[in-house]
Design an enzyme around this catalytic site. Structure first.
Site, PDB file in Angstrom:
ATOM      1  N   ARG A 148      15.584  74.926  94.396  1.00  0.00           N
ATOM      2  CA  ARG A 148      15.283  74.662  92.999  1.00  0.00           C
ATOM      3  C   ARG A 148      15.354  75.932  92.158  1.00  0.00           C
ATOM      4  O   ARG A 148      15.127  75.874  90.944  1.00  0.00           O
ATOM      5  CB  ARG A 148      13.855  74.112  92.890  1.00  0.00           C
ATOM      6  CG  ARG A 148      13.771  72.608  92.682  1.00  0.00           C
ATOM      7  CD  ARG A 148      12.299  72.274  92.597  1.00  0.00           C
ATOM      8  NE  ARG A 148      12.049  71.052  91.899  1.00  0.00           N
ATOM      9  CZ  ARG A 148      11.901  69.862  92.498  1.00  0.00           C
ATOM     10  NH1 ARG A 148      12.043  69.751  93.794  1.00  0.00           N
ATOM     11  NH2 ARG A 148      11.627  68.810  91.794  1.00  0.00           N
ATOM     12  N   ARG A 175       2.319  59.050  90.506  1.00  0.00           N
ATOM     13  CA  ARG A 175       2.035  60.463  90.779  1.00  0.00           C
ATOM     14  C   ARG A 175       1.430  61.121  89.546  1.00  0.00           C
ATOM     15  O   ARG A 175       1.835  60.847  88.431  1.00  0.00           O
ATOM     16  CB  ARG A 175       3.332  61.184  91.134  1.00  0.00           C
ATOM     17  CG  ARG A 175       3.629  61.183  92.605  1.00  0.00           C
ATOM     18  CD  ARG A 175       5.048  61.566  92.901  1.00  0.00           C
ATOM     19  NE  ARG A 175       5.493  62.774  92.208  1.00  0.00           N
ATOM     20  CZ  ARG A 175       6.720  63.265  92.328  1.00  0.00           C
ATOM     21  NH1 ARG A 175       7.605  62.670  93.094  1.00  0.00           N
ATOM     22  NH2 ARG A 175       7.064  64.363  91.683  1.00  0.00           N
ATOM     23  N   ARG A 209       7.941  55.155  87.533  1.00  0.00           N
ATOM     24  CA  ARG A 209       8.014  55.420  88.974  1.00  0.00           C
ATOM     25  C   ARG A 209       6.670  55.151  89.638  1.00  0.00           C
ATOM     26  O   ARG A 209       5.611  55.498  89.115  1.00  0.00           O
ATOM     27  CB  ARG A 209       8.425  56.871  89.200  1.00  0.00           C
ATOM     28  CG  ARG A 209       8.360  57.274  90.662  1.00  0.00           C
ATOM     29  CD  ARG A 209       9.305  58.370  91.003  1.00  0.00           C
ATOM     30  NE  ARG A 209       8.938  59.654  90.402  1.00  0.00           N
ATOM     31  CZ  ARG A 209       9.655  60.753  90.582  1.00  0.00           C
ATOM     32  NH1 ARG A 209      10.747  60.722  91.303  1.00  0.00           N
ATOM     33  NH2 ARG A 209       9.275  61.877  90.008  1.00  0.00           N
ATOM     34  N   LYS A 240      17.431  61.432  92.816  1.00  0.00           N
ATOM     35  CA  LYS A 240      17.855  62.138  94.033  1.00  0.00           C
ATOM     36  C   LYS A 240      17.311  61.463  95.286  1.00  0.00           C
ATOM     37  O   LYS A 240      18.031  61.269  96.257  1.00  0.00           O
ATOM     38  CB  LYS A 240      17.345  63.585  94.044  1.00  0.00           C
ATOM     39  CG  LYS A 240      17.879  64.475  92.944  1.00  0.00           C
ATOM     40  CD  LYS A 240      17.417  65.916  93.151  1.00  0.00           C
ATOM     41  CE  LYS A 240      15.913  66.122  93.046  1.00  0.00           C
ATOM     42  NZ  LYS A 240      15.357  65.956  91.692  1.00  0.00           N
TER      43      LYS A 240
HETATM   44  P1  ADP Z   1      10.924  65.454  91.519  1.00  0.00           P
HETATM   45  O1  ADP Z   1      12.255  65.622  92.160  1.00  0.00           O
HETATM   46  O2  ADP Z   1      10.701  64.085  91.034  1.00  0.00           O
HETATM   47  O3  ADP Z   1      10.601  66.509  90.534  1.00  0.00           O
HETATM   48  P2  ADP Z   1       9.610  66.411  93.921  1.00  0.00           P
HETATM   49  O4  ADP Z   1       8.820  65.492  94.746  1.00  0.00           O
HETATM   50  O5  ADP Z   1      10.899  66.889  94.457  1.00  0.00           O
HETATM   51  O6  ADP Z   1       9.786  65.634  92.559  1.00  0.00           O
HETATM   52  O7  ADP Z   1       8.750  67.694  93.542  1.00  0.00           O
HETATM   53  C1  ADP Z   1       7.462  67.607  93.005  1.00  0.00           C
HETATM   54  C2  ADP Z   1       6.877  68.993  92.805  1.00  0.00           C
HETATM   55  O8  ADP Z   1       6.789  69.678  94.072  1.00  0.00           O
HETATM   56  C3  ADP Z   1       7.667  69.931  91.914  1.00  0.00           C
HETATM   57  O9  ADP Z   1       7.406  69.718  90.549  1.00  0.00           O
HETATM   58  C4  ADP Z   1       7.156  71.294  92.420  1.00  0.00           C
HETATM   59  O10 ADP Z   1       5.885  71.599  91.924  1.00  0.00           O
HETATM   60  C5  ADP Z   1       7.042  71.064  93.905  1.00  0.00           C
HETATM   61  N1  ADP Z   1       8.312  71.414  94.603  1.00  0.00           N
HETATM   62  C6  ADP Z   1       9.092  70.579  95.330  1.00  0.00           C
HETATM   63  N2  ADP Z   1      10.190  71.218  95.804  1.00  0.00           N
HETATM   64  C7  ADP Z   1      10.101  72.498  95.360  1.00  0.00           C
HETATM   65  C8  ADP Z   1      10.919  73.656  95.483  1.00  0.00           C
HETATM   66  N3  ADP Z   1      12.081  73.639  96.166  1.00  0.00           N
HETATM   67  N4  ADP Z   1      10.494  74.799  94.879  1.00  0.00           N
HETATM   68  C9  ADP Z   1       9.337  74.853  94.209  1.00  0.00           C
HETATM   69  N5  ADP Z   1       8.534  73.804  94.028  1.00  0.00           N
HETATM   70  C10 ADP Z   1       8.895  72.631  94.601  1.00  0.00           C
END
Ligand code: ADP
Ligand code: ZN
Length: 210
Positions: free
Chosen positions: A88, A156, A123, A13
């Site tokens: 999400r 990460r 990654r 994404k």
């Molecule tokens: P990826 O898309 O690779 O999972 P992100 O950087 O988008 O990684 O998200 C990493 C973490 O941040 C998620 O696993 C969650 O804990 C938190 N997070 C990010 N966006 C949300 C969201 N919209 N709702 C809840 N938690 C979130």
């Protein structure tokens, strides 16, 4: 244009968001990056979010909804934006609707779980500017160094295999229902993630322009 990018963690994404962002000249809003920033600056919100994030769980809805509300109110979002990693959950999507934000398109990037596991382990991210790389698919010009700001790339904590399994589980349970939510609104386009990033990009841009 107001766009949402859906997809499992590691589906690509962020990479696609970057391309669309340049193409349409609108900002990408990544809740993951915003939370990691908050964490780095040691804010209370950041500290609270850390344990959820590190264990692969979602940060509570009220926290991320608050973040998005503030971020979308900023000037640079007035001509549109790309949401990467939000919503999400169904309650997060409903909150967006309640804010009166009309999304034009939702693009779901589909990648099989086995592929995700392999990709996420390769990654690497820049702790300074948030740029994302991959040891095989998206290498920086100099190994281990961010192209954009020169900082040293890291893995990460939540990209470690056990946490990735938990994140995929959470994705299927809580995020995947959003596909039906937006399909019912006639907004969903599915893009099959390809082996080559450039091929996925071509399909994604076609979906944006359709
Ligand atoms: P990826 O898309 O690779 O999972 P992100 O950087 O988008 O990684 O998200 C990493 C973490 O941040 C998620 O696993 C969650 O804990 C938190 N997070 C990010 N966006 C949300 C969201 N919209 N709702 C809840 N938690 C979130
Ligand atoms: Zn950087």
């Amino acid at each position: 244009m107001k766009l949402i990018l859906l997809g499992a963690p590691g589906a690509g994404k962020g990479t696609q968001a970057e391309v669309i962002s340049q193409h349409l000249n609108i900002p990408t809003i990544s809740t993951g990056n915003i939370i990691r920033e908050a964490l780095k600056s040691g804010t209370e919100m950041g500290m609270k979010a850390k344990e959820y994030m590190d264990s692969g769980k979602l940060v509570p809805d009220d926290v991320v909804i608050g973040i998005i509300k503030d971020r979308l109110a900023q000037d640079d979002c007035s001509n549109g934006f790309i949401l990467d990693g939000f919503p999400r959950t169904i309650p997060q999507a409903e909150a967006l609707d309640r804010m009166g934000i009309v999304i034009d398109k939702v693009i779901d990037i589909e990648v099989a779980d086995e592929t995700i596991a392999r990709r996420v382990s390769g990654r690497r991210v820049c702790p300074a500017c948030g740029a994302s790389y991959h040891v095989d698919y998206k290498r920086p010009a100099v190994e281990g160094v961010c192209d954009k700001c020169g900082d040293t790339l890291v893995q990460r904590k939540d990209d470690h295999p056990d946490t990735v399994r938990e994140r995929l589980h959470v994705y299927h349970e809580q995020t995947e229902p959003l596909k039906s939510y937006y399909a019912a609104q006639g907004k969903l386009t599915i893009v099959e993630g390809q082996e080559e990033v450039a091929d996925t990009t071509r399909l994604t841009l076609a979906a944006v322009e359709a």
